[in-house]
Each structure stands twice: as structure tokens, then as C-alpha cells.
Design an enzyme around this catalytic site. Structure first.
Site, mmCIF file in Angstrom:
data_model
loop_
_atom_site.group_PDB
_atom_site.id
_atom_site.type_symbol
_atom_site.label_atom_id
_atom_site.label_comp_id
_atom_site.label_asym_id
_atom_site.label_seq_id
_atom_site.Cartn_x
_atom_site.Cartn_y
_atom_site.Cartn_z
ATOM 1 C CG HIS A 88 -1.951 -0.834 0.889
ATOM 2 N ND1 HIS A 88 -2.996 -0.515 0.737
ATOM 3 C CD2 HIS A 88 -1.837 -2.342 1.423
ATOM 4 C CE1 HIS A 88 -4.056 -2.131 0.722
ATOM 5 N NE2 HIS A 88 -3.207 -3.323 0.983
ATOM 6 C CG ASN A 161 -8.087 -4.050 0.749
ATOM 7 O OD1 ASN A 161 -7.138 -3.135 1.130
ATOM 8 N ND2 ASN A 161 -7.846 -5.547 1.079
ATOM 9 C CE1 TYR A 375 -2.141 -4.633 9.196
ATOM 10 C CE2 TYR A 375 -2.115 -2.341 7.782
ATOM 11 C CZ TYR A 375 -3.038 -3.574 8.383
ATOM 12 O OH TYR A 375 -3.176 -4.209 7.258
HETATM 13 FE FE1 HDE Z 1 -2.230 -4.707 5.186
HETATM 14 N N1 HDE Z 1 -0.506 -3.889 6.210
HETATM 15 N N2 HDE Z 1 -1.164 -5.994 5.625
HETATM 16 N N3 HDE Z 1 -4.182 -5.540 4.498
HETATM 17 N N4 HDE Z 1 -2.331 -3.188 4.865
HETATM 18 C C1 HDE Z 1 -0.350 -2.782 5.697
HETATM 19 O O1 HDE Z 1 0.824 -1.032 7.859
HETATM 20 C C2 HDE Z 1 -0.580 -6.792 7.198
HETATM 21 C C3 HDE Z 1 -4.397 -6.289 4.639
HETATM 22 C C4 HDE Z 1 -4.034 -2.657 4.352
HETATM 23 O O2 HDE Z 1 -2.939 3.772 3.935
HETATM 24 C C5 HDE Z 1 1.498 -2.211 6.267
HETATM 25 O O3 HDE Z 1 0.870 0.959 7.800
HETATM 26 C C6 HDE Z 1 -0.192 -8.401 7.173
HETATM 27 C C7 HDE Z 1 -5.881 -7.080 5.055
HETATM 28 C C8 HDE Z 1 -3.992 -1.613 3.931
HETATM 29 O O4 HDE Z 1 -1.105 3.656 5.217
HETATM 30 C C9 HDE Z 1 1.448 -3.609 6.662
HETATM 31 C C10 HDE Z 1 -1.555 -8.774 6.749
HETATM 32 C C11 HDE Z 1 -6.655 -5.710 4.833
HETATM 33 C C12 HDE Z 1 -3.268 -0.622 4.517
HETATM 34 C C13 HDE Z 1 0.475 -4.244 6.693
HETATM 35 C C14 HDE Z 1 -2.444 -7.458 6.068
HETATM 36 C C15 HDE Z 1 -5.662 -5.164 4.645
HETATM 37 C C16 HDE Z 1 -2.362 -1.269 4.898
HETATM 38 C C17 HDE Z 1 2.326 -2.228 5.277
HETATM 39 C C18 HDE Z 1 -2.141 -10.124 7.047
HETATM 40 C C19 HDE Z 1 -7.583 -5.445 3.984
HETATM 41 C C20 HDE Z 1 -2.714 0.865 3.931
HETATM 42 C C21 HDE Z 1 2.531 -0.782 6.107
HETATM 43 C C22 HDE Z 1 -2.434 -10.580 8.553
HETATM 44 C C23 HDE Z 1 -8.891 -5.510 5.404
HETATM 45 C C24 HDE Z 1 -3.110 1.857 5.347
HETATM 46 C C25 HDE Z 1 1.411 -0.816 7.253
HETATM 47 C C26 HDE Z 1 -2.056 3.051 5.021
HETATM 48 C C27 HDE Z 1 -0.893 -1.445 5.551
HETATM 49 C C28 HDE Z 1 0.256 -6.260 7.056
HETATM 50 C C29 HDE Z 1 -3.744 -8.163 5.560
HETATM 51 C C30 HDE Z 1 -5.267 -3.600 4.504
HETATM 52 C C31 HDE Z 1 3.272 -4.132 6.174
HETATM 53 C C32 HDE Z 1 0.469 -8.688 7.492
HETATM 54 C C33 HDE Z 1 -6.995 -8.415 5.103
HETATM 55 C C34 HDE Z 1 -5.237 -0.818 3.717
HETATM 56 O O5 HDE Z 1 1.701 -3.451 8.324
#
Ligand code: HDE
Length: 701
Positions: A88, A161, A375
Site C-alpha cells: 500500500h 480494502n 502494523y
Molecule cells: Fe495490511 N498492511 N496486512 N491488509 N493494509 C499494511 O502497514 C498486513 C490486510 C491494509 O493507508 C502495512 O502501515 C498483514 C488486509 C491497508 O497506510 C503492514 C496482513 C487488509 C493498508 C500490513 C495484512 C489490509 C495496509 C504496510 C495479513 C484489508 C494501508 C504499511 C495478516 C482488510 C494503510 C502499514 C495505509 C498496510 C500488514 C492484510 C489493508 C505491513 C500482515 C486483510 C488499507 O503492516
């Protein structure tokens, strides 16, 4: 000997005014042609006399190490970037508010969800997943939809999402999923694209991904605008009442402008025409006061109801059809302020699903549980230490106090000798709030063995994928088949293509055949092994995208191509009608200076033809004199302009003089191609895409 050049334009032209105290720079103002400015200083507050030349030992001599002004400036510049988000990374954000319209007091103690009419400030960030921070806005990709609510009881982050399901069931697979979709490690490409071997290799080995892959191959992942997409919290959460009773909840965002997507060919061309297409669209709509808005909805259900669902709601690869649990609208979000500074706000905002407020709680969804760790961890590396919550965009807007101290970049200066608890030496130290503080749901799980087992209730990987496909309209089904063919055609390894087909057979045999045909595969491979035989679930029309398109021009843009000799009255009649519908008009002419309309007045252009292709518009008008129409018929940019508008299924209004150009662009008469004098007809046609045209000009699998 070098000629002495005036050191600084501001120094030579300006008059330095000394403030009365003369001890610092604070009162110093420079008067320049542009008005009064604060004095330029170093970060230590030392006034700078020359910002154009570094300090050199002698004319043409070496630069001196002593030049602390140069060193400070360059050092700061060298450190200007922080690690971009691992996923993202490319995103756009805006401030606004959330307003509760219907109280959920019966279910939750959360203040923001219980007082109807209450407004809570928010910051929302929308993103693509796979591309880097500098990648384009329009690849085929899931969009992030993250909202930080600055509530009176602390920050709540709903990090969702634009599609309601996810690719994997367990957090431990996330690094693998993301590695597979990002640039391949040996070659460093492709950027921001899932159409390559490693992604499909991984996905085709992960039957649990099939439902989300269907969504990813649908037009949901090529949205027209960030203002025209839905948002989903994905996981189940809990709402807790004052007695600690729990109700499960799924969160939904619904765009006021309705859903709309681009055509794939349009999305690809947009990437070149305007890499910032969606960021610009969000920025411009906010700047002109046309504030993006979403309804906020919830699906509420009890534990007992959940037991009766034909799937496990704790499995993030599953959704709850609206026909089973309706979405109740309880609020709205309006985005009305663009950030002052992109880096300070949009880049430094740190979302975290673990930021939750009293009255809301997590569920045991294993993906959510993993996110609760990830996060905070990622912000520590991205923002450099444990005090990132003090950055204004991340700080709660309610009072916050605790006894955590020190660390990198501590901005606060706590007073007193007490930084521990319990304590008796200082009366004003923070204390627990037993009645209103955050409480977790008192879950009493029957303890099973400690294990790494997936629940059996997560094992059905195909039924909802099948339900999704069968619920789509014919056009959408064709687009899904097309997207599979496109993506798999970019996959070099034939075995990976075949393995993907082996899954599609469980979803829909005709889809598998269409994709196989599109790939030039003569014989379908055997179906993949399915742990659970796919079932036929009821069709859910709410899963359609086209069904959620609103017949409106609000928030859309109509492009009008003009040239010398265009009839002024035709332009103004069209403009009036388009603007009355809440849409914008942009004038395109061969030259940015505009065109001399019939009668002599010059109409300035908003864009020059060569740099303003029709992909940037939702509908177009080609208003040309006969001479201009004939001249532009041999101008490639003009021919592409009309050809693409037609190919992207847009309404086209034309003046008789445009005939030669329309012929050159292969535009043929249909219900969406209208005489410019038929303003009402054009407006009606412009409110939707001309779906009936598609089979006449594109071979869909
Ligand atoms: Fe994320 N995800 N994600 N994700 N995600 C990140 O955090 C992660 C997942 C989502 O505008 C990271 O700050 C794992 C689902 C958004 O700043 C990180 C898993 C959904 C954003 C991370 C998921 C999301 C992130 C990278 C599986 C929808 C952007 C930078 C367990 C429900 C937020 C950050 C923004 C960002 C990890 C799965 C949505 C690496 C480990 C499911 C919208 O922490």
C-alpha cells in the site's frame, strides 16, 4: 580571475528590516517583490545571508567543510525519504468527518457509534497494494480503504480494502503473497502488476485464494475514481454493550456517487496519460468543494446466527451476502480537506487495526489477529521509533496520558519525578478508568490442543467463488474471463496457466472453457483436488458492480473537443446542461491557447489535444467545423481521441462537421453516438457506459 556574480537575488533586491530586539531572527522580515517573508534560517535559527552559493576557499576553489549551512541543508535532504510502506505504498489521503445518522447504542458503548448526529474527525487514505510509492494510480489491483477516526475515546482505525474478502486465511502466508505479487526478485519487474509468473504460481497453489482472485479479476480492481468505490472492513469485529454482551459486525462503505470502473484498455492508457489520475481526481474534487462522500453500513449478527451460516465468518476469504444479513446504513463520511502537506500527513499517517476504542473488539479471524501485530511493528521501522503517535496526523485529538517515556524523537516534555505506577509522590499522574476503559470481550473458549491446524470450517475454497461468478451480469462475467486471459497470457510458464485453469473448473466450467479458449489451450486440465466439494449457493445480485452504478453525471467530467470555427452556441448549450448535472466540462483543443470560435471569440483550452486523451473523460463531445473535422481526420491524436472514446463505451455528441474525424476513428452510429443538438439525449447517454456497444468492437472470451 572569476567575475564576481551577485550572490543572492533576494539579497540584491531586498532590504533587510531589523526588528527592535535584534536578538533573534523571529522578527526579521525580508521585503521582496512578492511581499514580506519570514527570514530564511538554518534549523538552529541562524539567519542565512546567501541561499544560492556554498562557501568556497577562493574563487573556483574547493568548498569548505566549515560551511555548516550547506552541510545542514544537504544532510536534511539526504534523509528526506523514509522507507515506503512494504504494501500500500502508493496512496492518497484526505481529512473529513464521520457523522452517525443512526445510533447503535443497543449494541455498543462506543461513543462514536451511539450518539446520532455526532461528528467525529477522520483521516482517510486510499491506496494500491502492489506498486511502489511512485507507481501509477490505475493498475489492476485491490485498493486500500483506511480510515482513522479521531474519537473522543481515542483513535479507531478501520483499515479495510475495496473488496470484502482477502487472498489468504492465515497471517503467516502474508509475506509469501506479497513477495509473489511484487516485482520479481531477480529482475526487479513488473511494477504494480499481478500479471506475471510468480503471482500466478503462488495463487494457483493456494486454493483458498480463489474467491478473492475472482474479485481481483473483476472490474472492482480498476475503479474509475477513489470516490466511486466501496470499502469493507473485511473481518468480523465485535460490538460490546455496557454489560459486555457481544454482537458480531462487518463494516461497509458505500460511495454516494455509485460504483464505477474503467475499461481495462482505458486503465492501461490512463497510466500513461495521467499517472496521478485518481490522486488528482480526489484533490480536485475536494478543492472545488464537491466533497467525496460515503455511507457507512453495518451487518450485525449474533453468535447463534453465525453458527447457522453455510460458511465460517471468521474465515476472511468469505463474505456474508447482503441477502443473508442486510447492510444497515448508520452514518456517512465526508472528505472536505486536502492535507496541507503530503509527506507530513498522507505519508506519515500510521494506521493500525489494533487501534480500537471501548465498545468495539476484535474477532478471532486469524488474519486479523496477525494484523494486530504487524502494523505497529511496521511503523517502528517506517517512522523510526516508538513516538510516532506524537506526529500530529497520528496523535489522538482527545487527551492522552501515560507513563511511557523517552525513546527516539520524544517531542513531549513530561514534568515531575514520577514515571511509574503505582505511585504516591505526585497527585496528577494518570490512573486507570475501571468503568469506561477499554475492555475485551470475555470469551470462554473451550480449549483444544495447541496446534497449527486450519479449522475444517475454512476448507471450502470454491463455493463462494462460484457464487460470485454466477451472481455477475453477462458483461461482468465476460470482463472476468477477459482479465484471466490477459493476466495468464503474461505468464510465461505454461504449467502455471494450466494449474489456474484446474481451479476455475470448480468455479464455473464455462468460465474455465472461455479462459482456456482465450489462452489457446485445447484440452482443459483435470480439476484441482478439492477438499470440500463446491456447493451452489444462492445467487447474490448485491455482488454486482454494474448494479451499483448510479445513473448520474455527478462528479464526472465531459471533454469537449473544439477547434477554430466551432459554434460557440453549441459549446455553451452543452456546458450548461453538463454543469446542471453536477459534472465538469473540460475544453480540449489542438493548442492550449484554445480555438477561435465561429464569430471570432477565443475559447481557451483546459488541455491540448496531444496531452489530453479522451480516457480522461467520462463522455465526450466533438464540436468541429467541417474544415477542422477534415484536418483533424489526419491527426493521430484526434483520431485516437474519438476511437478510444468509442472503444471505451462512452457517449459521444458530435457536430455535423466532425463526421470525417468520426469516420477516421471508426465511430459508427449507435444509441450512444448523438447529434450535439440532442443535448438531453447526450446527457442521458453520458450517465452510463454503452454496454451494448462492447460486443460490436471487442472480442471477449
Ligand atoms: Fe495490511 N498492511 N496486512 N491488509 N493494509 C499494511 O502497514 C498486513 C490486510 C491494509 O493507508 C502495512 O502501515 C498483514 C488486509 C491497508 O497506510 C503492514 C496482513 C487488509 C493498508 C500490513 C495484512 C489490509 C495496509 C504496510 C495479513 C484489508 C494501508 C504499511 C495478516 C482488510 C494503510 C502499514 C495505509 C498496510 C500488514 C492484510 C489493508 C505491513 C500482515 C486483510 C488499507 O503492516
Amino acid at each position: 580571475m572569476a567575475k564576481k556574480i551577485a550572490a543572492s537575488p533576494s539579497r540584491t533586491k531586498s532590504v533587510a528590516l531589523r526588528s527592535s530586539d535584534d536578538t533573534g531572527n523571529g522578527g526579521e522580515l525580508h521585503q521582496t517583490a512578492g511581499g514580506s517573508h519570514p527570514a530564511l534560517t538554518t534549523n538552529q535559527g541562524i539567519p542565512i545571508v546567501d541561499n544560492q552559493n556554498s562557501l568556497r576557499a577562493f574563487d573556483k576553489g574547493p568548498t569548505l567543510l566549515e560551511d555548516f549551512i550547506l552541510r545542514e541543508k544537504i544532510t536534511h535532504f539526504d534523509h528526506e525519504r523514509i522507507p515506503e510502506r512494504i504494501v500500500h505504498a502508493r496512496g492518497s489521503g484526505a481529512h473529513g468527518y464521520f457523522e452517525l445518522t443512526k445510533s447503535l447504542k443497543k449494541y455498543t458503548t462506543a461513543a462514536l457509534l451511539s450518539e446520532a448526529g455526532k461528528r467525529t474527525p477522520v483521516f482517510a487514505r486510499f491506496s494500491t497494494v502492489a506498486g511502489g510509492a511512485g507507481s501509477v494510480d490505475t493498475p489492476r489491483d485491490v485498493r486500500g480503504f483506511a480510515v482513522k477516526f479521531y474519537t473522543s475515546a481515542g483513535n479507531w482505525d478501520l483499515v479495510g480494502n475495496n473488496i470484502p474478502v482477502f487472498f489468504i486465511q492465515d497471517a503467516i502466508k502474508f509475506p509469501d503473497l506479497i513477495h509473489s505479487v511484487k516485482m520479481e526478485p531477480d529482475r526487479g519487474f513488473p511494477q504494480a502488476a499481478s500479471a506475471h509468473d510468480t503471482f500466478w504460481d503462488f495463487i494457483s497453489l493456494m486454493p483458498e485464494s480463489m474467491h478473492t482472485v475472482m474479485w481481483a479479476m473483476s472490474d472492482r480492481t480498476i475503479p474509475r475514481s477513489l470516490r466511486m468505490m466501496e470499502g469493507f472492513g473485511v473481518h468480523s469485529f465485535r460490538l460490546l454493550d455496557a454489560k459486555g454482551n457481544s454482537t458480531f459486525v462487518k463494516f461497509h462503505w458505500r460511495p454516494k456517487l455509485g460504483l464505477q470502473s474503467t475499461c481495462w484498455d482505458e486503465a492501461v492508457k490512463l497510466a500513461g496519460a495521467d499517472p496521478d489520475f485518481q490522486r488528482r481526481d480526489l484533490f480536485e474534487s475536494i478543492q472545488r468543494g464537491d466533497h467525496p462522500e460515503w455511507e457507512f453500513g453495518v451487518q450485525l449478527f449474533t453468535e447463534a446466527e453465525a453458527e447457522a451460516f453455510p460458511f465460517d465468518h471468521l474465515d476472511p476469504t468469505k463474505l456474508i451476502p447482503e441477502e443473508l444479513v442486510p447492510v444497515q446504513i448508520i452514518g456517512r463520511m465526508v472528505l472536505d480537506r486536502w492535507p496541507d502537506n503530503f509527506f507530513a500527513e498522507t505519508e506519515q499517517v500510521a494506521f493500525c487495526p489494533a487501534n480500537i476504542v471501548p465498545g468495539i473488539d476484535f474477532s478471532d479471524d486469524p488474519l486479523l489477529q496477525g494484523r494486530l501485530f504487524s502494523y505497529l511493528d511496521t511503523q517502528l521501522i517506517r517512522l523510526g521509533g516508538p513516538n510516532f503517535h506524537q506526529i500530529p496526523i497520528n496523535a489522538p485529538k482527545c487527551p492522552f496520558a501515560n507513563l511511557q517515556r523517552d525513546g527516539h524523537m520524544q517531542m513531549l516534555q513530561p514534568k515531575g519525578r514520577v514515571n511509574y505506577e503505582p505511585n504516591s509522590l505526585q497527585a496528577d499522574t494518570p490512573r486507570e478508568t475501571p468503568t469506561t476503559g477499554f475492555r475485551s470481550f470475555e470469551q470462554r473458549p473451550g480449549l483444544g490442543a495447541k496446534s497449527r491446524l486450519r479449522p475444517e470450517s475454512f476448507a471450502d475454497h470454491y463455493s463462494q467463488a462460484r457464487q460470485f461468478f454466477k451472481s455477475q451480469s453477462e458483461i461482468e462475467q465476460a470482463h472476468i474471463a477477459f482479465a484471466f486471459v490477459f493476466e495468464l497470457s503474461k505468464v510465461e510458464t505454461a504449467a502455471v496457466r494450466l494449474r489456474t485453469l484446474s481451479h476455475l473448473r470448480h468455479i464455473d466450467e464455462s468460465l474455465a472453457k472461455r479462459v482456456a479458449d482465450g489462452l489457446g489451450v485445447d484440452k482443459l486440465p483435470p480439476a484441482a483436488t478439492a477438499t470440500v466439494k463446491p456447493r451452489d449457493l444462492p445467487v447474490s445480485p448485491a455482488l454486482r458492480l454494474i448494479g451499483k452504478h448510479k445513473p448520474t453525471l455527478r462528479g464526472r467530467t465531459v471533454g469537449i473537443l473544439v477547434d477554430d470555427g466551432t459554434e460557440a452556441a453549441q459549446v455553451s448549450a452543452l456546458r450548461k446542461a453538463v454543469e446542471a448535472e453536477g459534472a465538469r466540462v473540460k475544453i480540449v483543443a489542438p493548442k492550449i491557447g484554445g480555438a477561435k470560435l465561429k464569430g471570432g471569440a477565443r475559447l481557451p483550452a483546459d488541455g491540448a489535444l496531444a496531452g489530453t486523451p479522451s480516457v480522461l473523460f467520462d463522455a465526450v463531445a466533438v464540436l468541429l467545423s467541417k474544415t477542422a473535422g477534415e484536418t483533424l481526420a489526419s491527426e493521430a491524436a484526434a483520431v485516437d481521441w474519438v476511437r478510444d472514446a468509442f472503444g471505451h463505451l462512452k457517449a459521444i455528441a458530435f457536430s455535423p462537421g466532425a463526421a470525417a474525424l468520426l469516420d477516421a476513428g471508426g465511430v459508427v452510429s449507435d444509441r450512444g453516438v448523438l447529434d450535439a443538438d440532442d443535448v438531453a439525449g447526450f446527457i442521458a447517454a453520458a450517465k452510463t457506459r454503452q454496454w451494448a456497444r462492447e460486443p460490436t468492437l471487442r472480442t471477449l472470451p
